[in-house]
Structure formats: C-alpha cells, structure tokens
Design a protein around this motif. Structure first.
Motif, PDB file in Angstrom:
ATOM      1  N   TYR A 144      -0.893 -34.810   4.407  1.00 50.35           N
ATOM      2  CA  TYR A 144       0.111 -33.768   4.975  1.00 50.35           C
ATOM      3  C   TYR A 144       1.455 -33.665   4.376  1.00 50.35           C
ATOM      4  CZ  TYR A 144       1.963 -30.835   8.944  1.00 50.35           C
ATOM      5  OH  TYR A 144       2.561 -29.850   9.493  1.00 50.35           O
ATOM      6  N   GLY A 145       2.279 -34.600   4.198  1.00 52.53           N
ATOM      7  CA  GLY A 145       3.518 -34.643   3.802  1.00 52.53           C
ATOM      8  C   GLY A 145       3.388 -34.544   2.180  1.00 52.53           C
ATOM      9  N   ARG A 170       1.165 -42.377   5.160  1.00 53.94           N
ATOM     10  CA  ARG A 170       1.411 -41.021   5.456  1.00 53.94           C
ATOM     11  C   ARG A 170       3.159 -40.628   5.130  1.00 53.94           C
ATOM     12  NH1 ARG A 170       0.798 -37.744  11.170  1.00 53.94           N
ATOM     13  NH2 ARG A 170       2.364 -39.265  11.843  1.00 53.94           N
ATOM     14  N   ALA A 171       4.089 -41.460   5.678  1.00 55.25           N
ATOM     15  CA  ALA A 171       5.238 -41.489   5.473  1.00 55.25           C
ATOM     16  C   ALA A 171       5.654 -41.873   4.073  1.00 55.25           C
ATOM     17  CB  ALA A 171       6.000 -42.291   6.516  1.00 55.25           C
ATOM     18  N   TYR A 209       9.384 -41.571   8.635  1.00 57.15           N
ATOM     19  CA  TYR A 209       9.502 -42.133  10.133  1.00 57.15           C
ATOM     20  C   TYR A 209       8.335 -42.647  10.464  1.00 57.15           C
ATOM     21  CZ  TYR A 209      12.004 -41.957  14.691  1.00 57.15           C
ATOM     22  OH  TYR A 209      12.757 -42.218  15.691  1.00 57.15           O
ATOM     23  N   PRO A 259      18.131 -29.981   7.868  1.00 60.79           N
ATOM     24  CA  PRO A 259      17.026 -29.965   8.982  1.00 60.79           C
ATOM     25  C   PRO A 259      16.223 -31.125   8.468  1.00 60.79           C
ATOM     26  CG  PRO A 259      16.863 -27.949   7.465  1.00 60.79           C
ATOM     27  CD  PRO A 259      18.115 -28.594   7.104  1.00 60.79           C
ATOM     28  N   PRO A 260      15.518 -31.606   9.350  1.00 60.83           N
ATOM     29  CA  PRO A 260      14.593 -32.860   9.136  1.00 60.83           C
ATOM     30  C   PRO A 260      13.521 -32.604   8.294  1.00 60.83           C
ATOM     31  CG  PRO A 260      14.130 -31.782  11.448  1.00 60.83           C
ATOM     32  CD  PRO A 260      15.135 -31.148  10.963  1.00 60.83           C
ATOM     33  N   GLU A 261      13.047 -31.422   7.875  1.00 58.41           N
ATOM     34  CA  GLU A 261      11.970 -31.434   6.718  1.00 58.41           C
ATOM     35  C   GLU A 261      12.535 -31.438   5.410  1.00 58.41           C
ATOM     36  OE1 GLU A 261      12.766 -29.146   9.050  1.00 58.41           O
ATOM     37  OE2 GLU A 261      12.843 -26.983   8.082  1.00 58.41           O
ATOM     38  N   VAL A 309      13.295 -38.223   4.934  1.00 53.91           N
ATOM     39  CA  VAL A 309      13.149 -39.559   5.598  1.00 53.91           C
ATOM     40  C   VAL A 309      11.797 -39.799   6.461  1.00 53.91           C
ATOM     41  CG1 VAL A 309      14.307 -40.590   7.756  1.00 53.91           C
ATOM     42  CG2 VAL A 309      15.726 -39.157   6.187  1.00 53.91           C
ATOM     43  N   ALA A 318       4.726 -38.767   1.406  1.00 54.43           N
ATOM     44  CA  ALA A 318       5.739 -37.661   1.695  1.00 54.43           C
ATOM     45  C   ALA A 318       6.968 -37.890   0.759  1.00 54.43           C
ATOM     46  CB  ALA A 318       6.085 -37.311   3.077  1.00 54.43           C
ATOM     47  N   LEU A 346       3.595 -31.157   1.191  1.00 58.21           N
ATOM     48  CA  LEU A 346       4.562 -30.283   1.177  1.00 58.21           C
ATOM     49  C   LEU A 346       5.700 -30.763   0.365  1.00 58.21           C
ATOM     50  CD1 LEU A 346       4.504 -30.263   5.267  1.00 58.21           C
ATOM     51  CD2 LEU A 346       4.520 -28.225   3.664  1.00 58.21           C
TER      52      LEU A 346
END
Lengths: 233, 227
Positions: free
Chosen positions: B99-100, B145-146, B80, B72-74, B78, B149, B103
């Motif tokens: 945010y990421g 942000r990317a 983006y 799954p994407p999460e 990766v 994560a 997580l």
C-alpha cells in the motif's frame, strides 16, 4: 409466465426509469450528507439531520404539496429551473423522479451513515502515515469499507422509489405514460370495476422487482464479504 | 541529530509535552498509561497538531509553529507501528504490504517486497487475509508495511502489548534487527521496563507532574543495559 399489455409494460418501464434516475441522482448527495453527519462537526448539523429525515415523518402528500409550491411554475425553484435550463418538473416524469428522490433520501442517508460510522477512522490514519493523501485514503480505505452500506442504501432507496405514491400523485398527478408509475397505475385500476387482473399483475411485478433488488444487493455484499471484509478464520 | 522533539498540546485538562533532542538509534518514551506517550507519537506522525513546538527528524523540520511549518502526514515519511496492527481488512497481506510502497517516490524506497518478506519471514503469508493471521504474524506484516513505504523514522506504539510472551520475544528480536541492521531511527513507546532495557539506547521518562508543568527537559535515564 404472465403476459403484460403494452400499457402495463409502459407503466413498469416508466417506474424503473423514475426509480433508477431518482436513486442514481441522489446517491452522491446522500453519500455526501451521510459523510457530513458521520464524520464532520459543524454548526447546524442537527438541523441538516432533521431536514433530511423530514420526508420520513411527514405525510407524503404534504411532501408532494411542498414540492408543488417550490417546483411549480410559479415556485422559486421551478421558475429558476425553467428559466436557466428550460426544465419543467411539474406533471413530468422528471418531477416523479424528484418526488421519489426526496422520499428515498432519508433511508439512503441512514444506511450509508451507519456504515461510514462503522469504518475505523484509525485505518485511514494508518493509510495517511503510509503516504496516502486524505482523498486517496478516502478512496482506498473508507469508501470500499463502507460499500455494503452504500449498496444497502441504494437498494432501500430504489425500493422506496418504486413504491412512492403520495408525494408523486400530489406533485405530478397521475398521467398515463408520463407520471403513472406502478403504484399510481394500481390505484387507477382499483377505481375501475373489472380491472382486478391488472392490479394483480402489477402488484406481482412490483413484488418481483423489489425482491430482485434485495437479492442483487445481498449478492454484492456477500462478494465483498468473501473478499475479506468479514472474513472468518 | 536524529530527533528534535519539542512539542506541547493541551488535551482536555492535561498538557502533553516533550522537550528532548537526541541522537539515539532507538529512543524510548517511557511512562504510565495516560501521560500522553501515544499523543507524542501522533504529533510526530502529523496525526495530532501541537499547539507549540518544533519537531525535526534527521535535520528536516516536520513541524514548527513559529515558522508555520506543518508537513502533512503523508509527506513526513514516518512509519508508524500501532499497538493494534491496523492492517486493512479488505486487502490481502500482499496488498497491505504494498500500500505505502506504491505511493512512495521511487527514490525513497530503500527496501523491496522480497527483502522485507525475507527479513520478517512472512513470505508464506502474502495471499492471506489479515483476519486469518495470528497476533505475531499481523504485527510483522504491519512492520513490513511501514518499512516498504520507505520511512526515515519508525514510530512504535507499544508494539508488543497485544502479544503473548513467546511472540513478544520474537517481535523484540525483529525490532532489534531493524535497529541494528536497517539502521533506521526508532521512537519507541512503552510502559514495560524490560522491553526498554533490551531495546533502547536512551529513555525519556514522562510522568504526569512533568507534563502538567509544560515543556521539560530531562527525565532522561540511561538503562543499565546499553547495546
């Protein structure tokens, strides 16, 4: 300040109780239906859409009569609730709450659906690539961004519940202290000569309550606006 | 290999397909709009499910129809960078950046907020709302942000297309520095030859006829300018 008699207080408190329970209980269902209609493709979608909106277009008295058939002592749903939970709706304030909920549902679903549709699904996709599960993306992105619509829906539903008359009177009758909400009390007072001041006081209270609900919802949405959603340069 | 990209998906009346294995640091997908470049990025990110194929990044399989793998994407790690920055409008820049990061598992975070803000020069923007940022600022925040994560691959979908010329140069420099200093593989989509000439190690050319014929190898060209 107008002074209210104990009977009038009882009517007003009952109305508030019925409306708050109706809206509070309907809120999660309304949101779930709004979500389904806004985001999910499934067979029978049109049918669900039509069913939810039915109370908006058929005469409220007919809705009340249908509730009576379904939830009366001999009705299928009524018998089930009675036998499983010992719960009776007919001629009870709980029945008034159900009638209010059914009448409020379409308005709540409409408002919420519009705001869910306005949430850009690509923001949730961005959240997924940042490590958010479907559920987490819903809680942190879709839900807060659709909150103004949820609040608007709740207020519309509350106002609709406060004003509910036709379905209520035909389903649970007009029993003082049990099912006599503000509109029913106004109707009862109108039948008796010399009760004009009672009518005026209750009418004033109902206008006031709806007005307060509108202001509160506007404030909630404004606060969110200040927090960025609709921030302007 | 950094990239193993074999995927095929029918979208309406056309087939989007790629078949390419590469060790490039910045692999560019080049082609006119409408050939499905973005769809390929979405397949790598897990936002779009290929009908067939095998997608692996740095040896780890993200999708394989035969082995029934579809991470799954999460959980793909990766990052983006979208054409439109897609910053969350209800969160300030700081909350967007984190945010990421919040997580991500601790072990997977390879850069922290201080480093990212210094690297991208966005420290002064932390308390701003996304709506108040210029295009270049917003795109830098989206890149930050990317990165925060903890990705092992970055996808960039025409990240310069919504910017004016001076900002383009600025963000292109940032991307070149990510490629050279942070050493994270980048899959870059563009239809601008000069961007690709400046940034890419290797280019996959996608065009309609090829994608309509299903999986294909090599429309690979190597740009004259190569770093």
């Amino acid at each position: 300040m107008i002074s209210l008699s104990p009977d009038e207080w009882q009517v007003i408190l009952l109305s508030l109780k019925v409306s708050l329970i109706a809206v509070g209980g309907t809120l999660p269902f309304a949101f779930a239906i709004a979500w389904l209609l806004a985001r999910v493709r499934f067979p029978g979608k049109l049918l669900l859409d039509a069913l939810v909106h039915l109370p908006l277009v058929i005469p409220p008295v007919v809705t009340g009569w249908l509730l009576l058939i379904a939830f009366g002592r001999t009705g299928p749903a009524g018998r089930f609730l009675e036998e499983s939970f010992g719960l009776t709706l007919m001629f009870r304030w709980t029945g008034a709450a159900l009638a209010a909920a059914v009448m409020a549902l379409p308005l709540m679903v409409r408002a919420m659906r519009l705001s869910i549709e306005a949430v850009d699904i690509r923001l949730e996709q961005a959240a997924r690539t940042l490590g958010a599960s479907r559920w987490h993306a819903f809680l942190t992105i879709a839900l807060p961004l659709s909150l103004p619509g949820v609040v608007a829906g709740a207020v519309l539903g509350f106002a609709r519940s406060l004003g509910e008359f036709g379905a209520t009177i035909s389903f649970v009758s007009n029993i003082p202290g049990e099912t006599r909400t503000i509109p029913l009390a106004i109707y009862a007072a109108l039948q008796v000569p010399g009760q004009e001041t009672v009518v005026a006081r209750l009418a004033l209270v109902s206008i006031l309550l709806s007005f307060i609900a509108l202001i509160v919802s506007e404030l909630i949405v404004r606060r969110r606006r200040a927090a960025g959603s609709f921030h302007v340069l | 290999m950094s990239f193993e990209l074999r995927a095929e998906k029918r979208l309406g009346d056309r087939v989007v397909a790629i078949d390419h294995v590469s060790d490039a640091r910045l692999l560019a997908l080049f082609g006119a709009s409408g050939v499905g470049k973005t769809s390929i990025l979405n397949m790598v990110a897990g936002l779009l499910r290929p009908e067939r194929g095998h997608i692996a990044i740095a040896g780890e399989t993200l999708f394989d129809d035969v082995r029934r793998i579809d991470v799954p994407p999460e959980r793909r790690r990766v990052g983006y960078i979208f054409q439109d920055n897609r910053l969350f409008p209800h969160k300030r820049v700081r909350a967007n950046l984190l945010y990421g990061h919040r997580l991500a598992e601790t072990a997977n975070r390879w850069i922290d907020l201080d480093d990212v803000t210094r690297f991208l020069g966005i420290g002064h923007l932390l308390d701003r709302w996304p709506q108040t940022l210029s295009g270049g600022e917003a795109q830098r925040v989206a890149i930050g942000r990317a990165l925060l994560a903890g990705p092992r691959l970055l996808l960039m979908d025409e990240p310069l297309s919504s910017l004016d010329a001076p900002r383009r140069g600025e963000i292109m420099t940032v991307i070149a520095r990510i490629r050279d200093e942070l050493r994270i593989p980048i899959l870059y989509v563009s239809h601008e030859k000069n961007e690709i000439a400046r940034l890419a190690d290797e280019v996959v050319v996608l065009d309609d006829s090829e994608s309509a014929n299903g999986p294909h190898e090599d429309g690979v060209i190597r740009p004259a300018y190569s770093p």
